[in-house]
Design a protein around this motif. Structure first.
Motif, short mmCIF file in Angstrom:
data_model
loop_
_atom_site.label_atom_id
_atom_site.label_comp_id
_atom_site.label_asym_id
_atom_site.label_seq_id
_atom_site.Cartn_x
_atom_site.Cartn_y
_atom_site.Cartn_z
N GLU A 1 0.85 -1.21 0.00
CA GLU A 1 0.00 0.00 0.00
C GLU A 1 0.88 1.25 0.00
O GLU A 1 0.51 2.28 -0.56
N PHE B 1 1.83 2.25 -3.56
CA PHE B 1 0.82 2.99 -4.32
C PHE B 1 0.70 4.42 -3.81
O PHE B 1 0.30 5.31 -4.52
N SER C 1 0.97 3.55 -11.94
CA SER C 1 -0.41 3.63 -12.39
C SER C 1 -0.78 2.46 -13.31
O SER C 1 -1.95 2.18 -13.51
N ASP D 1 -2.00 -2.96 -10.51
CA ASP D 1 -2.76 -2.95 -9.27
C ASP D 1 -2.10 -3.93 -8.31
O ASP D 1 -1.09 -4.58 -8.64
N ASN D 2 -2.68 -4.06 -7.16
CA ASN D 2 -2.07 -4.86 -6.09
C ASN D 2 -1.82 -6.30 -6.54
O ASN D 2 -0.72 -6.83 -6.38
N ASP D 3 -2.84 -6.93 -7.13
CA ASP D 3 -2.70 -8.33 -7.51
C ASP D 3 -1.63 -8.53 -8.57
O ASP D 3 -0.85 -9.48 -8.53
N ARG D 4 -1.62 -7.62 -9.50
CA ARG D 4 -0.63 -7.71 -10.58
C ARG D 4 0.79 -7.60 -10.00
O ARG D 4 1.71 -8.33 -10.40
#
Ligand SMILES: Nc1ncnc2c1ncn2[C@@H]1O[C@H](COP(=O)(O)OP(=O)(O)OP(=O)(O)O)[C@@H](O)[C@H]1O
Ligand SMILES: Nc1ncnc2c1ncn2[C@@H]1O[C@H](COP(=O)(O)OP(=O)(O)OP(=O)(O)O)[C@@H](O)[C@H]1O
Ligand SMILES: [Mg+2]
Ligand SMILES: [Mg+2]
Lengths: 280, 325, 500, 325
Positions: free
Chosen positions: C199, C202, C223, C226-229
């Motif tokens: 976190e 990001f 950008s 995302d988190n999973d990626r």
């Protein structure tokens, strides 16, 4: 300041030779009703100077000095004389304005021991010298010894090793000597402390090696009387050295102006014949 | 005792107060010194005479100077067992150069100082670049230095020095003995080095955390090299005084002095693991040891018993100190 | 402005970096991501000249550079805050900041005044209030962290590397750090930022570079992922739900430990808490709130002015961790390297270290065969990745080292385990395994006290949570009350009662 | 050399092979031993005779036994400077009890062993519970033990022991000297303790990381206590052999033996900071030292030069060993 105060500084006090000097001093002082201060330099001249300085602070009248090193102790002699203390060197001499030196004839002692050894060997064979801490009396004994050995053509000096006058060190050193010289027939040790170690090594090896030494320490005398390979020690007289030294100092204290500068004390051969009756 | 003193355990800024002193790492050594002095003073009339105090200081000077170099080395987390032997070797060679080789005394002394420093640097190089433990390196060089001294002199003490050399050992300026002045000057220089120069910070840093010091860019190996060099140099200064006191070169001198020097450093509050300690503490520690020797002599205590008492007092002092710090 | 190309690095025969690229622009915060042992710290040490690459080039502003040591890197404008602290315990903040680059006055002596002034200035710039003339080891961990950062800033670096700086900071301190980072970014400083807290990535970072087992996986703008990626890039697979499900609370479960009172120092608060069998009791709070000290005091391994403990209903006094052990209580300390492992020992020796009761032969001797078998089992249980039970633990990556300590305690048939920051510095994949093991332990009737500074972990794992502030417990929450607002409110504003 | 050997520096399992031996921490001490032996054998004909080999081993026995206790202490990260002095004290008291107090010799020896252990435990208690640095504690007890030995004996060696006591020093079983057998038995016991018991593992753990050992529940203070106790006990065993060899109690024996014992331990590959090393290495180190002494003697090298050569060889051995490990 009515009571007489005597200070004595020893080069070491874990050697019976010096311990018996101390005993003689205590006895004599008790007779005189004098105070005694004793210090042990542990073979460290710098400490010995400090010890003398400390004694001078205590206001001693007589300093009996058994120097660790003749040259090194000179500053202490000057310091003592600066306070008008009577200085008598005992056993080994000291540089500087010492009033009297009382000591054994160390060269004679080495000479007599080695002559005895060489004669006991029938004038031939390999011998070794077990040396000690390099101070003047020890060096003189080695010198005397070598002079005696040279008088015998059949005798060859094969090695000189240092046993530091310490029984355990000497033991190891002599064991190695015996290993490396299969024909070794005799050993001269510069003092009885080293000789006792050498004796253990000889007995352990089972070889026939004759041993002589200098001092006349009780243990050595007993070993000689018992008929071990230790055949002779040239005895010194430590108690007499102190007694004579103290007498010289007192004479001066009482006003004697012609005090001898040097009083050599004779040495004496102790072997199986007279060992039983000898003691310091 | 200035307020910026870096103890490795710094206090807040502020003026000099009793409270501050009590919390400084010098407190305990000082208290020890006072207690032992008072005891000695009670037991012996002569103890507190000016003469005797100067006498003690003069006696302390040799071990006191050795302890300066030892402090540097211990602060970095090392140890130097060779100091006594190096002192003997340097003293012997100084005397030999003067007496046997006819070299002028000042030059010979200079050579001695250089020699001491070189041996120290050699110790340092073996520890720093050879990455060997200091205790082993200096144990080995201790044996070697002693052996070399004996070889050089043939085992005989070397005497016959010009008499003015005794000035270094027994001379006085005013009432103060020369060796005491030399010792104090060396302490002052050491204080400046440790408290006021970057090098001093690096010495503390090295003892505090060698990896971190290295990562911060401290040239740790050079610091090691230099502290051992300093120890060699102070050993050589001690040798000059010793030569003056003994008026001769003594290859056998200084046996066991390394242990006295270590004891002085630790009694003075320096951590044996390094990183914390003050050079002033070492001075106090050295004087404390000297007073013990002197006082026990003045009290006429049996020489054998003196060792036992000395050991017990050292244990006691360190034991109490450990809680305090 | 900074470009690393094809960097390779081998330790002995083992290559740990297999051609890694990294490009950092002026005025950006660049995240360097990867599992434990991926090679992040190693790459940064190469950048700073502390390690030498086996192959590859370093370019700054387009010109190729070689740094033989850290000093040369500093001269080129690079500053680093190391993952392991590099402060000297007995020196103060000023001395630490300027170590090896002291300001000099006349005669080359130290210019303490100037250094102190400059240090004060940097601290003001960071807007932190750290005492400057107190030995570093008397400062809190967070304060030490800021001294580290100030030290790097004092170099006036154009490229600043921060290797896991947030691992030891609380959320508010992290916020503060981010503010400073944004300011530096505005000034055009290039920042490389390493963290296992996604976190944070990001929140603060502009671009990322991901490493996996020493391989370069890819680089892109934040950008774009995302988190999973991100997790997939790092671990090579998707990670499902992190936390195992919590069992239903059982208020009737017997108490394993009851601490009736514990006070850390005179005049401080007095805490009490109880641990039920089969539960995980979370200890939450800001760094330095006294959680570690409380459990150490309970075991007699740290100072306490009062301490009254009941084990299985019997009042007990512990003089040290050895007595805790005798009562079935084990401690997994917060710093595995300093407090947990004998690093020169093998895995086997570390696992069996305090458990020889299990491997006796003829009462006096170690049963070597049984020891080996048990260690193999325990290693399999926690899935330690290593060559075998005889591998030295200091050749393992951080996560695997932590698993060894956990294996030691799981192998030990304890009733109570105290886990202090069990996942500090552990990557996301390994975390999930550790969580599963903790749950398995409590399902068999064991009880766990889990000290953690990671709020999601506390919330996801704990059946009940004790919140600490200023050396004492200010609240105990359970059920739905275990959420970040409640815990943070207590942790930052909870009232502590001082007791003489 | 078994594959489960606990060196504190773990290796892989596997049978005995030359490759494994070359990577074991014993490799370097062994190579050193072989090289030095060959050199000595070339330089002196007598060196390789059975008689001389047994002679060397017998000479080694005392320092070899002291080095066993020293290994335990160093493995935990401590050091024991008192071993030589404790040996002298115990030897003196054994002789005194027999000669002066008329206590039966076996009983006196038992008392000596107890005394040595008690002194060791006292050192250990001061280090463990007194939390004082081992180097200072044992430095102080070294002085105290020596002083007590001198006081007890009045400075005279104590002789007049029953002659069978020399069996401990010069006796033989078959061709093998008794002190060598005693030494080997002590090494065997030490090996079992270190490699096959939980206590041994804890010794290594303490030296590897004291905090971690403590927090995992190892009774670190008790381990410290016990290792110093062991060192006291081995010093007492050395005293028994010494008494047998010298047939007397010698208050001034063993000066400097602590340094020889430390050198043997470190030459044997044990890290001076603790945590790593093997008791077999110590045996090799002790024999290596003994061979140096013996060989240099056999070669008739000037005793002063021997110190220098010994120091240089120790430095060289440690220097090479440092890279190897
Ligand atoms: N000095 C060394 N000797 C041998 N291997 C090493 C050494 N230093 C690091 N390694 C290995 O290099 C690999 C990369 O380590 P590195 O510290 O760079 O990982 P990291 O990505 O920073 O991990 P973490 O997230 O745990 O900090 C690991 O497998 C580690 O075991
Ligand atoms: N290394 C240290 N040296 C000195 N004081 C410290 C140190 N670490 C923490 N403290 C202090 O000890 C107190 C409690 O710290 P403790 O470690 O128990 O907190 P914690 O809640 O467990 O935090 P952490 O997450 O750091 O473990 C705080 O006042 C803190 O400032
Ligand atoms: Mg890392
Ligand atoms: Mg904590």
């Amino acid at each position: 300041q009515d009571k007489l105060k005597i200070g004595m500084t020893f080069q070491e006090l874990n050697n019976p030779y010096f311990v018996s000097m101390q005993e003689a001093l205590n006895e004599a002082a008790a007779d005189l009703g004098a105070d005694v201060v004793v210090t042990d330099a542990g073979h460290d001249v710098a400490k010995q100077i400090s010890d003398v300085e400390d004694m001078l602070q205590q206001g001693i009248d007589i300093l009996l000095l058994n120097p660790t090193d003749s040259a090194g102790i000179e500053a202490a002699v000057h310091a003592a004389k600066a306070q008008d203390v009577i200085v008598v060197a005992v056993d080994a001499n000291a540089n500087g304005p010492v009033d009297t030196f009382v000591g054994s004839k160390n060269r004679d002692a080495g000479y007599m021991s080695c002559k005895y050894l060489a004669e006991a060997l029938g004038g031939e064979g390999e011998v070794a010298i077990l040396d000690g801490i390099p101070v003047v009396p020890i060096l003189q004994r080695v010198e005397g010894c070598k002079a005696a050995l040279e008088e015998f053509e059949g005798i060859s000096l094969v090695t000189t090793q240092n046993g530091r006058q310490d029984r355990s060190v000497a033991l190891g050193v002599v064991e190695n000597m015996i290993q490396s010289h299969p024909n070794l027939a005799g050993i001269f040790s510069v003092n009885d402390g080293g000789a006792m170690g050498a004796l253990a090594a000889i007995q352990g090896s089972g070889r026939d090696i004759k041993l002589t030494s200098v001092d006349g320490a009780p243990e050595a005398v007993k070993a000689i009387a018992d008929g071990t390979p230790f055949i002779e020690t040239t005895a010194q007289f430590p108690r007499d050295q102190v007694r004579v030294g103290l007498a010289m100092a007192l004479a001066q204290k009482w006003g004697a102006r012609v005090v001898p500068g040097e009083v050599p004390i004779d040495v004496m051969v102790v072997d199986s014949e007279n060992a039983a009756d000898f003691s310091w | 005792m200035s307020h910026e003193e870096n103890t490795g355990a710094a206090g807040k800024s502020g003026g000099f107060t009793l409270g501050r002193l009590l919390h400084s790492p010098l407190a305990l050594p000082l208290i020890g010194l006072i207690v032992v002095s008072v005891l000695m003073g009670l037991a012996s009339d002569n103890f507190f005479s000016l003469n005797n105090i100067l006498n003690v200081l003069r006696q302390v000077s040799i071990v006191g100077i050795l302890a300066v170099g030892m402090t540097f080395v211990i602060l970095t987390g090392g140890i130097d067992l060779s100091v006594g032997a190096v002192m003997a070797l340097v003293g012997t060679i100084i005397a030999g150069l003067i007496v046997n080789s006819g070299i002028p005394a000042p030059l010979a002394m200079l050579a001695g100082l250089v020699l001491g420093t070189v041996i120290g640097l050699a110790n340092g190089a073996l520890v720093a670049w050879g990455r060997m433990p200091a205790i082993i390196v200096t144990l080995a060089t201790m044996g070697m230095a002693r052996g070399l001294a004996l070889i050089y002199s043939g085992g005989y003490p070397i005497s016959g020095l010009p008499s003015w050399i005794s000035w270094f050992g027994v001379g006085r300026i005013g009432v103060v003995p020369v060796p005491v002045i030399i010792m104090l000057v060396i302490y002052a220089i050491a204080w400046v080095l440790l408290q006021r120069t970057p090098f001093g910070r690096h010495v503390y840093a090295l003892g505090g955390n060698e990896t971190a010091a290295k990562l911060s860019g401290v040239k740790t190996q050079r610091v090691k090299l230099v502290v051992f060099g300093i120890s060699g140099l102070t050993s050589a200064f001690a040798a000059v005084i010793l030569t003056g006191r003994l008026m001769s070169g003594q290859p056998n001198a200084g046996v066991g002095f390394e242990l006295d020097a270590i004891a002085a450093v630790v009694l003075g509050g320096t951590a044996i693991a390094g990183g914390r300690g003050l050079i002033l503490g070492t001075l106090i520690g050295a004087v404390l040891l000297g007073i013990l020797n002197n006082g026990l002599n003045l009290m006429g205590i049996n020489p054998y018993l003196q060792d036992v008492i000395k050991g017990a007092i050292i244990l006691l002092a360190i034991y109490i100190g450990r809680e305090w710090r | 402005m900074l470009e690393l190309n094809g960097i390779r690095k081998s330790f002995g025969k083992i290559e740990v970096l297999h051609g890694v690229d990294l490009e950092v622009r002026a005025g950006e915060v660049h995240a360097l991501l990867g599992e434990n042992g991926a090679g992040k710290s190693t790459l940064m040490k190469i950048l700073c000249g502390i390690l030498q690459p086996s192959a590859g080039t370093i370019r700054i502003d387009g010109t190729e550079r070689h740094f033989a040591d850290y000093d040369q890197a500093i001269a080129a404008g690079i500053g680093i805050v190391f993952q392991e602290f590099s402060l000297i315990p007995h020196l103060d903040a000023v001395e630490n900041m300027f170590l090896a680059r002291e300001m000099r006055g006349p005669l080359g002596l130290l210019n303490r005044k100037a250094m102190r002034a400059r240090a004060g200035q940097i601290m003001r710039q960071l807007a932190v209030d750290v005492p400057l003339d107190v030995p570093i080891n008397r400062l809190s961990v967070a304060e030490q962290q800021f001294v580290e950062i100030a030290k790097a800033l004092s170099l006036e670096a154009r490229i600043l590397v921060l290797d896991e700086p947030t691992a030891t900071l609380t959320p508010s301190e992290v916020e503060h750090l981010f503010k400073v980072m944004r300011e530096l970014r505005r000034q055009g400083v290039a920042i490389v930022f390493i963290s296992h807290h996604l976190e944070e990535i990001f929140e603060i970072c502009d671009r990322i570079t991901v490493l996996r087992d020493g391989d370069f996986v890819g680089s892109c703008a934040v950008s774009e992922v995302d988190n999973d990626r991100l997790v997939e890039m790092m671990v090579g697979r998707r990670i499902e739900n992190n936390f195992p499900p919590k069992p239903a609370p059982d208020p009737a479960a017997p108490l394993a430990i009851e601490v009736e009172e514990v006070q850390l120092k005179r005049g401080g608060p007095v805490s009490r808490f109880a641990l039920r069998k089969g539960e995980i009791l979370g200890f939450a709070g800001l760094v330095g709130s006294g959680r570690t000290e409380t459990v150490l005091a309970m075991l007699g391994a740290g100072p306490a002015t009062r301490c009254k403990v009941k084990v299985d209903g019997v009042e007990t006094r512990f003089a040290g961790p050895d007595e805790g052990l005798a009562h079935g209580i084990g401690l997994l300390p917060e710093s595995r390297k300093e407090q947990g492992l004998i690093t020169s020992f093998s895995i086997l020796q570390n696992v069996s270290l305090n458990n020889y009761g299990k491997y006796r032969k003829g009462h006096w001797f170690i049963d070597l065969k049984k020891e080996l078998d048990c260690t193999r089992t325990a290693m399999g249980q926690v899935r330690v990745k290593a060559q075998g039970p005889h591998a030295r633990v200091d050749t393992l990556s951080g996560g695997n080292q932590q698993k060894v300590v956990i294996a030691r305690w799981l192998n030990h048939d304890m009733q109570v385990l105290i886990f202090d920051e069990p996942t500090r510095g552990i990557d996301v994949g390994a975390k999930a395994e550790i969580y599963a093991l903790m749950r398995a332990f409590t399902e068999k009737g064991g009880a766990i006290i889990m000290i953690s500074s990671e709020l999601p972990e506390v919330i996801g794992m704990s059946d009940r949570v004790c919140v600490f502030r200023s050396g004492g417990i200010v609240a105990t929450v359970e059920g739905d009350a275990i959420n970040s607002e409640t815990i943070m409110t207590h942790a930052t504003t909870g009232r502590v009662e001082h007791v003489a």
